[in-house]
Write an enzyme that holds these catalytic residues in place. Structure first.
Site, PDB file in Angstrom:
ATOM      1  N   ASP A  48     -38.951  27.716  46.064  1.00 26.05           N
ATOM      2  CA  ASP A  48     -40.183  26.928  46.000  1.00 26.05           C
ATOM      3  C   ASP A  48     -40.730  26.681  47.403  1.00 26.05           C
ATOM      4  OD1 ASP A  48     -42.238  25.424  45.041  1.00 26.05           O
ATOM      5  OD2 ASP A  48     -41.001  24.088  43.854  1.00 26.05           O
ATOM      6  N   ASP A  49     -41.969  27.112  47.644  1.00 18.09           N
ATOM      7  CA  ASP A  49     -42.726  26.781  48.868  1.00 18.09           C
ATOM      8  C   ASP A  49     -42.160  27.432  50.127  1.00 18.09           C
ATOM      9  OD1 ASP A  49     -44.156  25.252  47.153  1.00 18.09           O
ATOM     10  OD2 ASP A  49     -43.908  23.357  48.211  1.00 18.09           O
ATOM     11  N   CYS A  86     -47.383  26.117  42.074  1.00 19.15           N
ATOM     12  CA  CYS A  86     -46.159  26.333  41.296  1.00 19.15           C
ATOM     13  C   CYS A  86     -46.421  26.827  39.880  1.00 19.15           C
ATOM     14  CB  CYS A  86     -45.353  25.036  41.239  1.00 19.15           C
ATOM     15  SG  CYS A  86     -44.960  24.340  42.859  1.00 19.15           S
ATOM     16  N   LYS A 140     -35.664  24.538  38.300  1.00 20.32           N
ATOM     17  CA  LYS A 140     -36.972  23.930  38.044  1.00 20.32           C
ATOM     18  C   LYS A 140     -37.724  24.681  36.946  1.00 20.32           C
ATOM     19  CE  LYS A 140     -41.256  22.958  40.626  1.00 20.32           C
ATOM     20  NZ  LYS A 140     -41.865  22.957  41.968  1.00 20.32           N
ATOM     21  N   HIS A 142     -41.223  23.245  35.265  1.00 22.76           N
ATOM     22  CA  HIS A 142     -42.611  22.967  35.670  1.00 22.76           C
ATOM     23  C   HIS A 142     -43.637  23.753  34.857  1.00 22.76           C
ATOM     24  CE1 HIS A 142     -45.455  21.864  39.234  1.00 22.76           C
ATOM     25  NE2 HIS A 142     -45.648  21.146  38.145  1.00 22.76           N
ATOM     26  N   HIS A 232     -39.097  22.702  48.519  1.00 23.06           N
ATOM     27  CA  HIS A 232     -40.195  21.790  48.185  1.00 23.06           C
ATOM     28  C   HIS A 232     -39.879  20.390  48.705  1.00 23.06           C
ATOM     29  CE1 HIS A 232     -43.108  19.596  45.716  1.00 23.06           C
ATOM     30  NE2 HIS A 232     -43.678  20.760  45.421  1.00 23.06           N
ATOM     31  N   ASP A 290     -42.444  31.206  45.129  1.00 27.66           N
ATOM     32  CA  ASP A 290     -43.484  30.993  44.111  1.00 27.66           C
ATOM     33  C   ASP A 290     -44.863  30.826  44.724  1.00 27.66           C
ATOM     34  OD1 ASP A 290     -43.102  28.517  45.257  1.00 27.66           O
ATOM     35  OD2 ASP A 290     -43.272  27.406  43.392  1.00 27.66           O
ATOM     36  N   ASN A 291     -44.959  30.481  45.993  1.00 32.06           N
ATOM     37  CA  ASN A 291     -46.256  30.366  46.683  1.00 32.06           C
ATOM     38  C   ASN A 291     -45.998  30.239  48.173  1.00 32.06           C
ATOM     39  OD1 ASN A 291     -45.982  27.424  44.975  1.00 32.06           O
ATOM     40  ND2 ASN A 291     -45.932  27.304  47.205  1.00 32.06           N
ATOM     41  N   LYS A 308     -50.341  26.705  51.348  1.00 32.47           N
ATOM     42  CA  LYS A 308     -50.144  26.542  49.912  1.00 32.47           C
ATOM     43  C   LYS A 308     -51.380  25.892  49.285  1.00 32.47           C
ATOM     44  CE  LYS A 308     -47.469  23.741  46.677  1.00 32.47           C
ATOM     45  NZ  LYS A 308     -46.348  22.807  46.499  1.00 32.47           N
TER      46      LYS A 308
END
Length: 736
Positions: A48-49, A86, A140, A142, A232, A290-291, A308
């Site tokens: 994540d991130d 996300c 996660k 989401h 994240h 994811d980003n 992001k």
């Protein structure tokens, strides 16, 4: 003795026959086993991130030895794209479809929203389940949880352990959706997993993933999605991981890099478990973010533009690689165009299934591209079309300096206007009357009568002279304006030509045709056999300063205020507000302005785009950092790209972004985030909606009938008026 000898001979003959039969059956089973190919174990690690500059093979200052080794022994994906936030990335990974086809075009699914993946779309774990795979999700989710049918175990996963919301504390597992709305978020399958407070989430999720590998039979194919919460926010990590980065001056950056190191160790432990329990030789390991990173919380996308939540390269160009002993051409870098939707058909094909059985897929099977180095079948990516995007302006200042939040300015109630007294006009001595007759409204007269009145009112005096003077003045102004425009355009063209001649890169960026990677210069239904000629210079006779007759303005083809982004071949087009578009070096990471939940929403901190533009065009192969906007120089490419947006928008479904539901408050359910809408309640709500909808239809039909009656009445009056008007005119004619 003879009988014993005969019995021995018979027994030996029987044993030989049995051995022959056994050898035949053994050979048959071996041949059957050789005919049936072993389906690979699929391990997908989603981070994540993590930004472009947050991994060791892009930034040597970061200690990620495991990730670097796996990437160097496998295939690095250097033209791999994800979504800027996300929820869209995760939905496209699991469905293989663009977010315009799932209704998740706008923002993320927040904890209090009654929203989730559409039930009619099949998911990747559901397809793999049908092919005999055991599917597990750790980490996660989401993707919505307002009812039980939205949970991971109802979307194709045999087991689930992790969090349902977007951001969870790494130790307490508390998750907040704005100030004051917080709850516990750690679940095992369909129930809350209490009692894990105090354990770091990355280590806990890694332990659960290793437990899945330990208890699973390697003879049965496995799909494991390890969706780590790191890196994240909130920025939390064990102290031991901070020591290698004690020389980093920025506190946020130091904590962020420590969290990246925890991810590296987690991947090391998972690969060790794969080798130990017999999965590695027949496995495919995929690593992806994811980003893009958020520079305000220590991440870095340098040297890419943006962050992001934006559609610049820094927000959507993802870090990723594939590691597997099954890859035929390993230890290389893949620069072909890939997208996160491609994993659905690729993994289904690897598992022995047919991706065509899932209707409406936007992804492609890219395993030949990854394993054998063949050209990618993908030549286009629709990043998104978001009709609901509106820039969000927080109260904190842009520079991120701590300060008191600005109080909202309350509007004062409007003062009651005093009624003005009517003035009585009186005649004074030796004064003309101030009273005037009311003139009839011009709107009561038809247009033809008004035109004739204007012509008559103009009169004959000075008509010719005025026309001549006006025509001379207009001609002079037009000639001056045209000359100035021509000179300016010519100077600009000359300067552009000089600049292009000076730099080869600029020439490629400005004159490169609208082509795809495979060599076919193809867009929508037109094939460009050769590059389109550039627009004629303004000095050329017969040419204007605007586009040619075959080109239309961007606003005529597409509403350029709508946030949209598309990539076709080497070209990338942005419309609307793509988000904050600065280049943020890692040593100039500003502090966080405001709370983390503001960063999850789509906004720009009052950042004004260059000259308030709404259309940008870049040649990504020649200008990967998006520093030269070519929308003014290549209008024909802009037109082709806008037509592609129009084409995709025809297949888009309505946006699903419902308001918050107060029933989602965790204080109503033991202080934890859980599904709050029961299936029975939802059916009752739908039943209640149906009669209300029928009543609305009735009201509409009644209103229509009333309008029709009024129209009919008016028509009768009109007919009567017309009849008497004709009658009167005929009588007058007869008298005359």
């Amino acid at each position: 003795m003879q009988q014993a000898a005969a019995a021995a001979v018979v027994l030996s003959a029987l044993s030989l026959l049995l051995c022959a039969d056994a050898s035949k059956t053994r050979n048959w089973t071996r041949s059957e086993a050789e005919q049936e190919p072993r389906r690979p174990h699929l391990i997908f690690i989603l981070v994540d991130d993590q930004g472009y500059n947050d991994i060791g093979y892009h930034n040597p200052r970061i200690h990620t030895p495991t990730l670097d080794r796996l990437a160097s022994d496998g295939v690095r994906l250097e033209s791999y794209y994800v979504q800027p936030i996300c929820t869209p990335s995760r939905s496209q990974l699991l469905t293989g479809r663009y977010q315009i086809h799932s209704g998740l075009q706008h923002s993320i699914i927040r904890p209090q929203q009654p929203n989730c993946l559409p039930p009619h779309l099949d998911t990747l774990p559901q397809r793999l389940q049908g092919l005999g795979y055991s599917t597990h999700l750790v980490g996660k989710w989401h993707l919505g949880f307002y009812r039980k049918s939205c949970l991971p175990t109802r979307k194709g996963f045999d087991s689930f352990f992790g969090s349902l919301t977007g951001s969870v504390d790494y130790y307490s597992y508390g998750s907040c959706d704005g100030p004051g709305v917080c709850g516990y978020d750690l679940h095992g399958n369909d129930s809350v997993a209490w009692g894990h407070e105090g354990r770091y989430s990355t280590a806990l999720f890694t332990q659960k993933a290793r437990h899945v590998l330990q208890t699973h039979d390697p003879r049965r194919p496995l799909f494991l999605l390890l969706s780590l919460q790191a890196v994240h926010t909130p920025l939390l990590s064990p102290r031991s991981y901070l020591l290698p980065y004690r020389g980093v001056s920025s506190v946020e950056r130091r904590k962020f890099l420590a969290m990246v190191s925890t991810v590296d160790e987690a991947v090391k432990n998972v690969t060790y478990a794969l080798r130990r329990h017999g999965f590695y030789k027949n496995s495919v390991l995929i690593y992806s973010t994811d980003n893009g990173a958020q520079p305000f919380t220590g991440g870095s996308n340098w040297p890419l533009r943006g962050r992001k939540g934006t559609y610049w390269e820094g927000g959507i160009r993802g870090v990723g690689f594939v590691h597997s002993p099954l890859i035929k051409r390993r230890r290389r870098v893949c620069t072909d165009l890939l997208h996160i939707t491609d994993w659905f058909p690729t993994l289904v094909r690897l598992a022995g299934g047919d991706p065509a059985q899932s209707a409406g897929l936007d992804g492609f099977d890219v395993w030949p591209t990854i394993s054998e180095g063949k050209p990618s079948p993908r030549t286009e990516i629709l990043h998104n079309i978001d009709p609901l995007h509106r820039p969000y302006r927080p109260s904190a200042p842009w520079d991120g300096r701590p300060g008191k939040p600005q109080r909202p300015k309350l509007k004062k109630p409007p003062k009651k206007k005093k009624k003005k007294k009517k003035k009585v006009l009186r005649l004074k001595p030796k004064q003309k009357s101030a009273f005037k007759l009311k003139k009839k409204n011009k709107r009561n007269f038809p247009k033809k009568i008004r035109r004739t009145q204007r012509r008559d009112a103009a009169g004959a005096k000075g008509r010719g002279g005025r026309r001549e003077r006006n025509s001379q003045t207009g001609a002079a102004a037009a000639s001056q304006t045209g000359a100035a425009a021509a000179s300016q355009t010519g100077a600009a063209a000359a300067s552009q030509t000089g600049t292009a001649a000076a730099s080869q890169t600029g020439t490629q960026a400005e004159t490169g045709p609208l082509r795809t990677k495979s060599g076919n210069r193809k867009l929508h239904n037109t094939t460009l056999s050769r590059p389109r000629p550039s627009l004629r210079p303004a000095s050329d006779p017969g040419s204007g300063s605007g586009p040619g007759p075959d080109l239309q303005s961007p606003s005529a083809l597409w509403d350029t205020s709508v946030q949209a982004a598309i990539r076709v071949g080497d070209w990338k087009l942005l419309t609307g507000d793509p988000g904050h578009g600065d280049w943020v070096p890692p040593q100039v990471v500003p502090s966080l302005p405001g709370r983390w939940w503001n960063l999850e929403r789509s906004f720009s901190f009052g950042h004004k785009s260059s000259a308030h533009r709404s259309v940008w065009l870049f040649n990504i192969s020649a200008d990967p950092f998006e520093r030269r906007d070519l929308s003014d120089h290549r209008p024909e490419v802009v037109q082709e790209m806008l037509l592609r947006l129009v084409h995709h928008n025809r297949t888009a479904v309505p946006v699903s972004y419902p308001p918050d539901d107060p029933r989602a408050d965790p204080s109503r359910r033991r202080g934890a985030w859980e599904p709050w809408v029961e299936e029975e309640d939802e059916e009752e709500e739908e039943a209640q909606r149906r009669p209300s909808a029928a009543a609305e239809k009735k009201d509409r039909s009644d209103k229509k009938k009333k309008k029709e009656k009024r129209k009919k009445g008016k028509c009768h009056l009109c007919k009567l008026q017309a009849f008497f008007h004709k009658l009167n005119s005929r009588m007058m004619e007869n008298k005359i």
